[in-house]
Design an enzyme around this catalytic site. Structure first.
Site, PDB file in Angstrom:
ATOM      1  N   THR A  55       0.829  -1.202   0.000  1.00  0.00           N
ATOM      2  CA  THR A  55       0.000   0.000   0.000  1.00  0.00           C
ATOM      3  C   THR A  55       0.864   1.253   0.000  1.00  0.00           C
ATOM      4  O   THR A  55       0.590   2.216  -0.716  1.00  0.00           O
ATOM      5  CB  THR A  55      -0.953   0.005   1.217  1.00  0.00           C
ATOM      6  OG1 THR A  55      -1.774  -1.163   1.157  1.00  0.00           O
ATOM      7  CG2 THR A  55      -1.825   1.245   1.231  1.00  0.00           C
ATOM      8  N   CYS A  56       1.922   1.224   0.767  1.00  0.00           N
ATOM      9  CA  CYS A  56       2.811   2.372   0.881  1.00  0.00           C
ATOM     10  C   CYS A  56       3.503   2.677  -0.444  1.00  0.00           C
ATOM     11  O   CYS A  56       3.625   3.838  -0.842  1.00  0.00           O
ATOM     12  CB  CYS A  56       3.862   2.118   1.961  1.00  0.00           C
ATOM     13  SG  CYS A  56       3.173   1.567   3.541  1.00  0.00           S
TER      14      CYS A  56
END
Length: 178
Positions: A55-56
């Site tokens: 996600t990052c």
């Protein structure tokens, strides 16, 4: 953490490029303080569980990187990405993401994150202690606006991502400037 709170004053152990060193690895240690990053500026700080995580790397960091001009238009001087990772990892991640607009801050010991009240155990993923995902608009070292993902707890079964997104922070900035 909430609006009006001053950021904790800590020392960050960073590695910075120094061409005078020469060789294949021209980096040196440089201690940076909270004031070095935040004093006299209006910035966006976002913190996430780990460099190189899905996600990052796919959404949050690229969203801030690619939207930098929009943030500048709303009075933001800099955007910082923090994680409980050491400087070697953060620098390599920044390089792999080809960052030009977002600067990384390594909170290798988790001291800043702990003092922000955002340090959580992520042993369920084999990560150890990490940051809960959040973002903040910070003016001269004081939190102006706070964006914390819901469910703050150790070993959370999910990785919530919406409240601290670049889109959410930019929406706040556009609304606040009206």
């Amino acid at each position: 953490m909430q609006a009006g709170h001053k950021l904790p004053n800590v020392m960050f152990k960073t590695r910075v490029r120094d061409e005078s060193i020469g060789g294949d690895n021209p980096f040196r240690w440089q201690d940076m303080t909270t004031d070095d990053y935040f004093a006299g500026k209006r910035v966006v700080l976002f913190s996430l569980p780990g460099a190189f995580t899905p996600t990052c790397s796919t959404y949050q960091l690229p969203g801030f990187e690619n939207g930098f001009a929009d943030f500048q238009a709303e009075g933001i001087d800099a955007i910082y990405c923090m994680s409980v990772n050491d400087s070697f990892v953060m620098n390599k991640w920044a390089q792999s993401q080809d960052l030009k607009n977002v600067s990384v801050i390594p909170d290798g010991s988790g001291e800043f994150t702990r003092r922000m009240g955002m340090l959580v155990n992520k042993d369920n993923l084999g990560f150890g202690v990490r940051s809960w995902r959040y973002a903040a608009v910070v003016k001269d070292g004081v939190v102006e606006a706070w964006f914390e993902e819901p469910g703050l707890c150790d070993n959370h079964g999910e990785d919530p991502y919406a409240v601290s997104s670049p889109e959410s922070v930019l929406e706040y900035l556009k609304t606040a400037s009206k």
